[in-house]
Scaffold this active site. Structure first.
Site, short mmCIF file in Angstrom:
data_model
loop_
_atom_site.label_atom_id
_atom_site.label_comp_id
_atom_site.label_asym_id
_atom_site.label_seq_id
_atom_site.Cartn_x
_atom_site.Cartn_y
_atom_site.Cartn_z
N ASP A 27 107.28 -34.35 135.76
CA ASP A 27 105.94 -34.94 135.67
C ASP A 27 104.94 -33.82 135.95
O ASP A 27 105.22 -32.67 135.65
CB ASP A 27 105.82 -36.12 136.65
N HIS A 66 104.19 -31.78 133.24
CA HIS A 66 102.97 -32.30 132.62
C HIS A 66 101.76 -31.49 133.04
O HIS A 66 100.63 -31.99 133.04
CB HIS A 66 102.76 -33.77 132.99
#
Length: 374
Positions: A193, A216
């Site tokens: 993430d 991310h």
């Protein structure tokens, strides 16, 4: 400059009946060593010695202590390799411990694979800790957020290595929320993430020389969920890189929130194989089933400077601002992003998507940004 805190007495967890074989639970020994050190007024050290692996389960300690504590992790710490709690808890938690230094060459292994279907447990958390230093450690495979900082002031983080597989869910490398005066330097983060996520009510955060990927990227948000108010300001991310990631630098807010994100700088960042390197999204909705709302967290005075590299999708720049609360003062200067299309031998021109960014300036930007309103 980091503070040199010279300890006068060492509390070795082995002296409190820790075994360090990776099989026997050593949580109680850790807690006893902490209790003794926390009551020592002479700048004590807690030592997790090298060449040992310590199995622990929910080590949770509170301050205040009588003096600053140096928590030295030279050996390894592992979580149980099984579901060990029905509650949302951390493997290691430090609450209201001022003047803490956590440092060492050891590794903290959250053994998160068994949790990734339920995304509950986290690995290392600091809550309400001021004048905090975290340096040199390795953290891997958390069940959820890997390292969390909540309501901490004056924090220096450096030389961390944080890893988890790119398919691991919700495993943010660092979550910084409700914090002030935080610096993150010279660290490497690859996870499933956000490499670093900055949450609500954070300000004066400086991130530099961080290598991110997979993951991310660097994210502010998400903010404003269920109509909440948040202020995030004075954030700088510089001299860093993002590769093999979903996003590069991103601000994401829910519809219906209140507050402001302002005075943000993303500067001197390299991107390689990032799906969308630059994102501002005031319509954040991961479920894709959200109601339209007129209120939104305002986004003001955001600068993107000296960004370069490649996207792995045609849209390299995405600025989607609210019709009712448009972004203002977005500046992009000296930005060069190409589309690295696997079907073609050479990078090809990318595209941008932009609307409702008022009073904004785009200079020397590839792909060209033409912002629509309405």
């Amino acid at each position: 400059m980091d503070i040199d805190r010279r300890p006068s007495r060492t509390y070795n967890v082995l002296h409190y009946k820790a075994v360090g074989d990776g099989i026997t639970y050593d949580t109680n020994a850790f807690l006893k060593a902490w209790e003794a050190a926390c009551s020592d007024p002479r700048n004590p050290t807690i030592l997790i010695p090298r060449r040992k692996t310590f199995l622990i389960q929910e080590f949770k300690v509170w301050g205040p202590c009588r003096s600053p504590i140096y928590f030295k992790i030279q050996g390894n710490i592992v979580a149980p390799n099984a579901i060990w709690s029905n509650e949302n808890v951390n493997l290691l938690t430090f609450l209201n411990v001022d003047g803490l230094t956590l440092e060492g060459s050891g590794e903290i292994d959250g053994r998160g694979q068994v949790w990734w279907d339920c995304e509950a447990q986290k690995t290392l958390a600091f809550l309400g800790c001021n004048n905090l230093i975290v340096r040199g450690i390795k953290v891997k495979d958390s069940a959820s957020k890997q390292v969390t900082f909540y309501k901490c002031n004056r924090v220096r983080i450096s030389s961390l290595k944080i890893t988890a597989p790119d398919e691991s869910p919700n495993t943010d490398g660092m979550l910084i929320t409700g914090c002030q005066y935080v610096s993150v330097r010279r660290s490497t983060i690859g996870t499933g993430d956000d490499c670093i996520a900055i949450g609500p009510d954070s300000r004066d955060i400086n991130i530099s020389s961080v290598t991110c990927g997979p993951g991310h990227g660097f994210s502010i948000g998400s903010l404003g969920g269920v109509g909440t108010k948040s202020v995030v300001k004075n954030i700088r991310v510089t001299h860093s890189s993002v590769s093999n990631a979903l996003t590069g630098v991103r601000i994401k807010t829910w519809q219906g929130g209140r507050g402001v994100v302002r005075d943000i700088v993303f500067k001197d960042i390299d991107f390689a194989a990032v799906t969308t390197p630059v994102v501002i999204d005031q319509y954040y909705c991961p479920s894709r089933n959200c109601q339209n709302k007129t209120s939104s967290i305002a986004i003001r005075d955001v600068r993107f400077e000296e960004l370069r590299g490649s996207s792995s999708s045609e849209i390299a720049i995405k600025v989607h601002c609210s019709k009712d609360v448009p972004c203002k003062g977005i500046v992009m200067d000296n930005v060069s992003l190409n589309w690295a299309d696997d079907r073609r031998a050479q990078p090809t021109p990318a595209k941008s998507s932009c609307y409702n960014a008022l009073d904004s300036r785009f200079h020397g930007v590839t792909p060209q940004v033409e912002c629509r309103t309405g």
